[in-house]
Design an enzyme around this catalytic site. Structure first.
Site, PDB file in Angstrom:
ATOM      1  N   LYS A 196       0.846  -1.194   0.000  1.00 50.03           N
ATOM      2  CA  LYS A 196       0.000   0.000   0.000  1.00 50.03           C
ATOM      3  C   LYS A 196       0.881   1.244   0.000  1.00 50.03           C
ATOM      4  O   LYS A 196       0.674   2.172  -0.766  1.00 50.03           O
ATOM      5  CB  LYS A 196      -0.945  -0.008   1.207  1.00 50.03           C
ATOM      6  CG  LYS A 196      -1.813   1.224   1.267  1.00 50.03           C
ATOM      7  CD  LYS A 196      -2.899   1.169   2.302  1.00 50.03           C
ATOM      8  CE  LYS A 196      -3.617   2.527   2.269  1.00 50.03           C
ATOM      9  NZ  LYS A 196      -4.675   2.650   3.235  1.00 50.03           N
ATOM     10  N   GLU A 202      10.515  -4.918   4.408  1.00 51.51           N
ATOM     11  CA  GLU A 202      10.588  -6.325   3.983  1.00 51.51           C
ATOM     12  C   GLU A 202      10.280  -6.439   2.489  1.00 51.51           C
ATOM     13  O   GLU A 202      10.983  -7.114   1.730  1.00 51.51           O
ATOM     14  CB  GLU A 202       9.563  -7.178   4.763  1.00 51.51           C
ATOM     15  CG  GLU A 202       9.855  -7.336   6.239  1.00 51.51           C
ATOM     16  CD  GLU A 202       9.137  -6.305   7.092  1.00 51.51           C
ATOM     17  OE1 GLU A 202       8.902  -5.175   6.604  1.00 51.51           O
ATOM     18  OE2 GLU A 202       8.798  -6.627   8.245  1.00 51.51           O
ATOM     19  N   GLY A 255      -4.943  -1.687   4.428  1.00 50.66           N
ATOM     20  CA  GLY A 255      -4.083  -2.806   4.040  1.00 50.66           C
ATOM     21  C   GLY A 255      -4.755  -4.163   4.226  1.00 50.66           C
ATOM     22  O   GLY A 255      -4.765  -5.005   3.332  1.00 50.66           O
ATOM     23  N   ARG A 256      -5.346  -4.404   5.413  1.00 53.83           N
ATOM     24  CA  ARG A 256      -5.932  -5.724   5.672  1.00 53.83           C
ATOM     25  C   ARG A 256      -7.325  -5.867   5.071  1.00 53.83           C
ATOM     26  O   ARG A 256      -7.985  -6.874   5.283  1.00 53.83           O
ATOM     27  CB  ARG A 256      -5.929  -6.017   7.172  1.00 53.83           C
ATOM     28  CG  ARG A 256      -6.606  -4.988   8.034  1.00 53.83           C
ATOM     29  CD  ARG A 256      -6.243  -5.179   9.507  1.00 53.83           C
ATOM     30  NE  ARG A 256      -6.706  -4.066  10.323  1.00 53.83           N
ATOM     31  CZ  ARG A 256      -6.064  -2.916  10.484  1.00 53.83           C
ATOM     32  NH1 ARG A 256      -4.913  -2.720   9.860  1.00 53.83           N
ATOM     33  NH2 ARG A 256      -6.544  -1.961  11.239  1.00 53.83           N
ATOM     34  N   GLU A 341      -5.199  -7.099  14.352  1.00 51.62           N
ATOM     35  CA  GLU A 341      -4.650  -5.780  14.006  1.00 51.62           C
ATOM     36  C   GLU A 341      -5.771  -4.737  14.046  1.00 51.62           C
ATOM     37  O   GLU A 341      -5.528  -3.578  14.372  1.00 51.62           O
ATOM     38  CB  GLU A 341      -3.980  -5.806  12.625  1.00 51.62           C
ATOM     39  CG  GLU A 341      -3.104  -4.585  12.361  1.00 51.62           C
ATOM     40  CD  GLU A 341      -2.143  -4.769  11.191  1.00 51.62           C
ATOM     41  OE1 GLU A 341      -1.055  -5.329  11.366  1.00 51.62           O
ATOM     42  OE2 GLU A 341      -2.495  -4.328  10.072  1.00 51.62           O
ATOM     43  N   HIS A 372      -6.649 -34.020  16.251  1.00 52.41           N
ATOM     44  CA  HIS A 372      -5.622 -34.915  16.795  1.00 52.41           C
ATOM     45  C   HIS A 372      -4.469 -34.121  17.388  1.00 52.41           C
ATOM     46  O   HIS A 372      -3.374 -34.651  17.569  1.00 52.41           O
ATOM     47  CB  HIS A 372      -5.144 -35.860  15.691  1.00 52.41           C
ATOM     48  CG  HIS A 372      -6.273 -36.663  15.123  1.00 52.41           C
ATOM     49  ND1 HIS A 372      -6.700 -37.846  15.681  1.00 52.41           N
ATOM     50  CD2 HIS A 372      -7.121 -36.408  14.095  1.00 52.41           C
ATOM     51  CE1 HIS A 372      -7.733 -38.301  14.995  1.00 52.41           C
ATOM     52  NE2 HIS A 372      -8.018 -37.446  14.028  1.00 52.41           N
ATOM     53  N   LYS A 486       8.920  -1.442  14.629  1.00 52.23           N
ATOM     54  CA  LYS A 486       9.525  -1.097  13.332  1.00 52.23           C
ATOM     55  C   LYS A 486      10.567  -0.006  13.521  1.00 52.23           C
ATOM     56  O   LYS A 486      11.663  -0.046  12.968  1.00 52.23           O
ATOM     57  CB  LYS A 486       8.454  -0.536  12.379  1.00 52.23           C
ATOM     58  CG  LYS A 486       7.666  -1.559  11.610  1.00 52.23           C
ATOM     59  CD  LYS A 486       6.833  -0.822  10.549  1.00 52.23           C
ATOM     60  CE  LYS A 486       5.645  -1.621  10.109  1.00 52.23           C
ATOM     61  NZ  LYS A 486       4.725  -0.862   9.260  1.00 52.23           N
TER      62      LYS A 486
HETATM   63  O1  F6P Z   1       2.567  -3.940   9.790  1.00 52.19           O
HETATM   64  C1  F6P Z   1       1.527  -3.066   9.590  1.00 52.19           C
HETATM   65  C2  F6P Z   1       1.101  -2.921   8.169  1.00 52.19           C
HETATM   66  O2  F6P Z   1       0.933  -1.570   7.935  1.00 52.19           O
HETATM   67  C3  F6P Z   1      -0.164  -3.697   7.852  1.00 52.19           C
HETATM   68  O3  F6P Z   1      -1.305  -3.089   8.319  1.00 52.19           O
HETATM   69  C4  F6P Z   1      -0.077  -3.783   6.387  1.00 52.19           C
HETATM   70  O4  F6P Z   1      -0.988  -4.688   5.870  1.00 52.19           O
HETATM   71  C5  F6P Z   1       1.370  -4.187   6.241  1.00 52.19           C
HETATM   72  O5  F6P Z   1       2.038  -3.417   7.235  1.00 52.19           O
HETATM   73  C6  F6P Z   1       1.983  -3.968   4.891  1.00 52.19           C
HETATM   74  O6  F6P Z   1       1.959  -2.626   4.530  1.00 52.19           O
HETATM   75  P1  F6P Z   1       2.171  -2.184   3.033  1.00 52.19           P
HETATM   76  O7  F6P Z   1       1.084  -2.762   2.227  1.00 52.19           O
HETATM   77  O8  F6P Z   1       2.149  -0.692   3.048  1.00 52.19           O
HETATM   78  O9  F6P Z   1       3.514  -2.711   2.587  1.00 52.19           O
END
Ligand code: F6P
Length: 513
Positions: A196, A202, A255-256, A341, A372, A486
């Protein structure tokens, strides 16, 4: 003066705690009252899901109490705000417009979302037709909401037929990306960078490594093999993605909550546009129900009533969800982010401390495997854990029907056993073989766990999460809780921070001090 909210909680909390057995005995119409179907489509595309909440402790009086709570919390107004694109995410000053991608929202937003989806459709079709050369594999790089929904949907919908072989990579641990490289031929691989913000460390680190892998393995123009899925298109262009391969989505889609936007690109590419559209249609059917059903008849709201009852009145700190279907194996992972979240908060919309527990810890797995492994604790442990079951009437396999029959009978038997309890000993007296029973569960039974059902189940949980947030008075649409860790990681990288003795020792032990 006691507020209406406090009054409603007093009514709910003072309600006598009957057992599930007593509740069924007291009301012959209990199943009819506490289950309901949401349906979609016509003829060939028709389908639906039965939501059975009768094995929870909700009864008429509790439902009255929760309806009073919902009214005191202004549920109807909040829902209208959500579905009309009002600024409901107050801490970040924006709307939460994920339903606009499914056709419900402010006219301008619905129009914009549709135009963005059309842009995505055209690119997906062009890629299927060979516009970027032969594409057999997609490495989809994203994390959190930019990965969990795509991973779930791709896993659920491409088992029988994958138009493109999709690998979702989220972790910064290079092992994850190397695993995808090992499964893909660089000559026929496309990379989707899903973020987003287009700044997540990462994702950007993995994306750079994926590009290098393409270049190191004979691809002349690695940049030409990248698609960006983002609400920050300028950043993507600045990073080097050609504008024609940037698929934007609206800033107001969280995002979610973004699977329905261009973040769903791997679903459309892997499973086909029709499947992606069916997923949107299933979600739209739930939106229509959520927008119009009132009080206890509103199934996501009713589920939230039960969630609040167990967490606040019965002190349940967790809720478990088990998909009795291999195809939905990633559903619990997806739900964890959506619920924890969104509602793992400690202050209200007004910034006041909340006066009770917020989101329960969501966990779960796949049936029958989980039976199980963890069901021992659910049946005989000292924790009270409400359980959700998800199952499909139609089988996902073509083997002997015994497979699906045993799968379903096990699912239903678990709910029945949790509720009934009993003693397995011949004389009925061995304490080690005693099951207390009276343990709640809910069952979501789809006609078929297809693309529309997946969309419907996800939308149901989005609205259930929102309803819980309204009952708690919190904002489900921000996530500041992930920021501190972070920042500290960035500080370590920059060598700027002063840390506690334990963290310093760990850094030194790892050669990072
Ligand atoms: O870790 C928090 C967060 O902002 C999530 O809410 C989001 O889905 C994820 O990081 C990834 O963010 P982005 O889509 O901006 O890379």
């Amino acid at each position: 003066m006691t507020s209406k909210i406090d009054q409603a909680w007093t009514t709910i909390q003072s309600h006598g705690q009957k057992t599930l057995e007593e509740l069924f005995a007291a009301d012959a119409n209990r199943v009819g009252k506490l289950s309901g179907r949401i349906e979609w489509g016509e003829e060939l595309t028709a389908g639906g899901i039965l939501f059975d909440w009768s094995k929870t402790h909700l009864d008429d009086a509790l439902l009255d109490g929760f309806e009073a709570l919902a009214e005191a919390r202004g549920f109807a107004d909040k829902r209208a705000e959500l579905l009309s694109g009002a600024v409901i995410n107050v801490t970040e000053g924006r709307a939460a417009e994920h339903t606009a991608t499914r056709g419900t929202g402010a006219d301008a937003s619905v129009e914009e979302a549709q135009a963005l989806l059309l842009r995505m459709k055209l690119l997906v079709e062009a890629i299927h037709q060979g516009a970027l050369g032969e594409i057999k594999h997609l490495i989809h790089i994203g994390i959190g909401g930019s990965a969990l929904g795509p991973a779930l949907a791709v896993d659920a919908l491409t088992r029988d037929l994958a138009l493109v072989d999709v690998h979702v990579v989220s972790n910064i641990d290079g092992v994850a990306l190397e695993q995808a490289f090992a499964a893909c031929d660089p000559a026929t691989t496309l990379v989707a960078v899903a973020s987003k913000t287009f700044t997540t460390i990462e994702t950007m680190t993995n994306a750079a490594s994926a590009l290098k892998w393409l270049g190191d393995n004979g691809v002349d123009d690695p940049g030409g093999r990248v698609v960006a899925l983002t609400a920050n298109p300028d950043k993507a262009v600045e990073w080097g993605v050609d504008e024609t391969r940037v698929l934007p989505f609206m800033e107001t889609v969280g995002g979610r909550y973004s699977l329905w936007s261009s973040i769903g690109f791997p679903v459309a590419l892997g499973a086909g546009w029709d499947e992606f559209e069916a997923m949107l249609a299933g979600a739209a059917a739930v939106d229509a129900h959520f927008a119009s059903a009132e009080g206890r008849a509103n199934l996501p709201l009713r589920a939230a009533f039960a969630d609040q009852y167990y967490s606040r009145v019965r002190g349940c700190q967790t809720r478990a969800v088990f998909a009795y279907d291999e195809r939905f194996g990633l559903f619990p992972d997806y739900l964890q982010q959506l619920e924890m979240e969104s509602n793992g908060k400690r202050v209200t919309v007004e910034g006041e401390p909340v006066d009770g527990p917020t989101a329960a810890v969501t966990w779960g797995g796949v049936g029958t495997d989980a039976q199980h492994a963890v069901f021992q604790l659910l049946h005989q442990g000292t924790h009270l854990i409400p359980v959700d079951f998800i199952a499909s009437i139609a089988p996902g396999d073509e083997l002997d029907p015994a497979h699906h029959r045993i799968l379903l009978t096990n699912c239903f038997a678990q709910g029945a056993a949790l509720m009934a309890g009993g003693n397995m000993a011949a004389d009925g007296k061995d304490p080690a073989r005693a099951f207390p029973g009276n343990r709640p569960s809910a069952t979501m039974l789809a006609d078929d766990l297809d693309a529309a059902a997946l969309g419907a189940l996800i939308a149901f949980h989005e609205h259930r999460t929102f309803a819980n947030a309204v009952l708690l008075g919190i904002n489900p649409f921000d996530q500041f809780g992930v920021e501190l860790g972070k920042k500290m990681a960035t500080d370590i990288e920059g060598g700027e921070a002063e840390f506690d003795a334990s963290t310093k020792a760990l850094l030194e032990a790892a050669g990072l001090g």
